[in-house]
Design a protein around this motif. Structure first.
Motif, PDB file in Angstrom:
ATOM      1  N   THR A  16       0.681  -1.108  -0.094  1.00 46.01           N
ATOM      2  CA  THR A  16      -0.071   0.023  -0.181  1.00 46.01           C
ATOM      3  C   THR A  16       0.791   1.219   0.045  1.00 46.01           C
ATOM      4  O   THR A  16       0.298   2.359  -0.232  1.00 46.01           O
ATOM      5  N   GLU A 205     -13.722  -1.033  -4.408  1.00 48.07           N
ATOM      6  CA  GLU A 205     -13.041  -0.020  -4.009  1.00 48.07           C
ATOM      7  C   GLU A 205     -13.463   0.431  -2.359  1.00 48.07           C
ATOM      8  O   GLU A 205     -12.586   0.764  -1.755  1.00 48.07           O
ATOM      9  N   ASN A 209     -10.684   0.795   0.408  1.00 51.49           N
ATOM     10  CA  ASN A 209     -10.703   1.908   1.511  1.00 51.49           C
ATOM     11  C   ASN A 209     -10.672   1.475   2.747  1.00 51.49           C
ATOM     12  O   ASN A 209      -9.831   2.218   3.734  1.00 51.49           O
ATOM     13  N   LEU A 212      -7.078   0.289   3.906  1.00 53.86           N
ATOM     14  CA  LEU A 212      -6.413   1.637   3.937  1.00 53.86           C
ATOM     15  C   LEU A 212      -6.885   2.208   5.457  1.00 53.86           C
ATOM     16  O   LEU A 212      -5.575   2.828   6.136  1.00 53.86           O
ATOM     17  N   GLU A 213      -7.965   2.369   5.815  1.00 47.89           N
ATOM     18  CA  GLU A 213      -8.264   2.753   7.079  1.00 47.89           C
ATOM     19  C   GLU A 213      -7.858   2.064   8.267  1.00 47.89           C
ATOM     20  O   GLU A 213      -7.688   2.592   9.345  1.00 47.89           O
ATOM     21  N   ARG A 245      -5.930   5.036  -4.393  1.00 43.15           N
ATOM     22  CA  ARG A 245      -5.545   5.708  -3.407  1.00 43.15           C
ATOM     23  C   ARG A 245      -5.616   6.958  -3.262  1.00 43.15           C
ATOM     24  O   ARG A 245      -6.213   7.543  -2.342  1.00 43.15           O
ATOM     25  N   SER A 247      -8.234   8.493  -4.835  1.00 43.95           N
ATOM     26  CA  SER A 247      -9.671   8.715  -4.550  1.00 43.95           C
ATOM     27  C   SER A 247     -10.094   8.373  -3.297  1.00 43.95           C
ATOM     28  O   SER A 247     -10.734   9.205  -2.551  1.00 43.95           O
ATOM     29  N   TYR A 248      -9.359   7.564  -2.392  1.00 42.32           N
ATOM     30  CA  TYR A 248      -9.609   7.661  -0.936  1.00 42.32           C
ATOM     31  C   TYR A 248      -9.090   8.706  -0.323  1.00 42.32           C
ATOM     32  O   TYR A 248      -9.752   9.286   0.756  1.00 42.32           O
ATOM     33  N   GLN A 251     -11.718  11.443  -0.559  1.00 40.26           N
ATOM     34  CA  GLN A 251     -12.574  11.176   0.527  1.00 40.26           C
ATOM     35  C   GLN A 251     -12.333  11.257   1.788  1.00 40.26           C
ATOM     36  O   GLN A 251     -13.241  12.043   2.463  1.00 40.26           O
ATOM     37  N   LYS A 252     -11.141  11.076   2.305  1.00 39.53           N
ATOM     38  CA  LYS A 252     -10.938  11.584   3.627  1.00 39.53           C
ATOM     39  C   LYS A 252     -10.826  13.129   3.814  1.00 39.53           C
ATOM     40  O   LYS A 252     -11.100  13.409   4.819  1.00 39.53           O
TER      41      LYS A 252
END
Length: 387
Positions: A16, A205, A209, A212-213, A245, A247-248, A251-252
């Protein structure tokens, strides 16, 4: 079927931090008379399959994986599945077949991860076998971590290098299921013990996400690649992973922007509530909270956390008082520590992290501010789902 030619397929682990392939897991396949490949998983799960035949198949697949892994880049690792059921059949001090195979292959043991599966059937010899793997230079992974909470003590005793989150638990959590906080807690526990986390079964996706969180070091799943006979190039998924990544991250950032907006709204609300609370006016003196749809309740505590006033909740166009919690002490709640740490300054507004309310079972945040020269706490509970 079990007489079909066994061979290994490889599914990559995506780092990642880089989006590059860091390693692969070897999985067993059998080719039928028509040349079609089938997963050998059902055979391993079927109690009617002769154990001797399974051991032979398992070793043939491992032999094939080790032989073909010579073609992989030098910085990759290879994950090989080991079942404690085989370990229980070993004689004391018997040489480990997997280590004999590894030695014959000429692969550097530091590039090998032995992935322990089915920990529920682990034998008393497992810690000794794990120690022998480590002495040889290999690393240890535990598969399906979180599937059985009774296994936690055994997992920690083995001191694994890598934990693979249970796929079903992980996927349910990624869909917003109630296990979300459990999975995050398991991931945090793993991090604190120095383990790397692998999120397997990443197919969407949303699941990436969530991985990753959770702080996953590697992800594995159909979102990137199905198991294949041929090895992928190390950078095969770099571009796709970078887009996902990014895109994530966006979002954050959007979540952060919403939090900033919430803080601004809370500052306005608290200013109004502070004037109301310090004046001693009744609840009828409060305006309707139409601009704050996330507001759950308002209440006050003394500086030691004991509730002084009823909960005020807006329902059916009116404020309703709930006095069931008068005298309850909330000093043990997560938000209270943050308030105390900020000191008694009245101008300081504190917002807690999300937590599950022990009384209502809702996910909440709590905003708090000292009023009345630090003698009282004005508190607002916020519906996290409403954000």
């Amino acid at each position: 079927m079990i007489d079909g030619l066994p061979f290994a397929v490889f599914q990559p682990f995506i780092d990642t931090a880089t989006g590059r392939i860091a390693g692969v897991e070897a999985l067993a396949r059998l080719r039928d008379a028509n040349g079609q490949a089938h997963s050998a998983g059902p055979l391993f799960a079927d109690p009617k399959t002769p154990p001797a035949a399974l051991r032979r198949l398992d070793r043939q697949v491992r032999e094939d994986a080790l032989r073909r892994f010579h073609q992989a880049p030098a910085d990759w690792f290879l994950s090989l599945n080991i079942s404690p059921r085989w370990i229980s059949r070993l004689r004391p001090a018997q040489p480990l077949p997997s280590l004999i195979q590894l030695q014959r292959s000429g692969i550097d043991p530091t590039r090998i991860v032995f992935e322990i599966t089915e920990l529920g059937g682990a034998s008393l010899r497992l810690p000794d076998v794990v120690a022998r793997y480590r002495d040889a230079g290999a690393r240890i992974a535990i598969d399906d971590f979180g599937a059985g909470y009774s296994q936690l003590d055994r997992v920690l005793a083995l001191q694994p290098d890598i934990l693979k989150l249970d796929m079903r638990l992980f996927q349910e959590a990624a869909r917003g299921g109630p296990s979300g906080e459990v999975v995050k807690a398991l991931a945090q526990m793993a991090e604190k013990t120095g383990c790397w986390i692998i999120a397997e079964g990443v197919e969407t996706e949303a699941e990436l996400n969530f991985a990753l969180e959770c702080g996953a070091r590697y992800v594995q799943g159909f979102l990137f690649a199905r198991p294949e006979e041929e090895l992928f190039a190390s950078d095969a998924f770099v571009g796709r992973f970078a887009r996902l990544r990014d895109s994530y991250v966006q979002q954050k950032l959007a979540e952060r922007a919403r939090l900033v907006s919430l803080r601004q709204q809370l500052t306005e609300l608290m200013c109004e509530l502070k004037a109301w609370a310090e004046s001693g006016a009744p609840a009828s003196g409060l305006r309707s909270p139409d601009n704050y749809p996330w507001l759950l309740r308002i209440y006050q505590c003394d500086r030691h956390g004991t509730q002084l006033t009823p909960n005020l909740e807006w329902r059916q166009h009116a404020w309703h008082a709930d006095d069931r919690y008068l005298g309850h002490n909330w000093s043990w709640r997560p938000y209270f520590y943050q308030l105390l740490a900020e000191g008694w300054e009245e101008r300081r507004l504190t917002l807690s992290t999300t937590y599950r309310d022990a009384t209502t079972n809702q996910y909440c945040l709590t905003a708090g501010q000292f009023i009345d020269n630090g003698r009282r706490l004005l508190l607002v509970d916020i519906d996290a789902a409403g954000l």
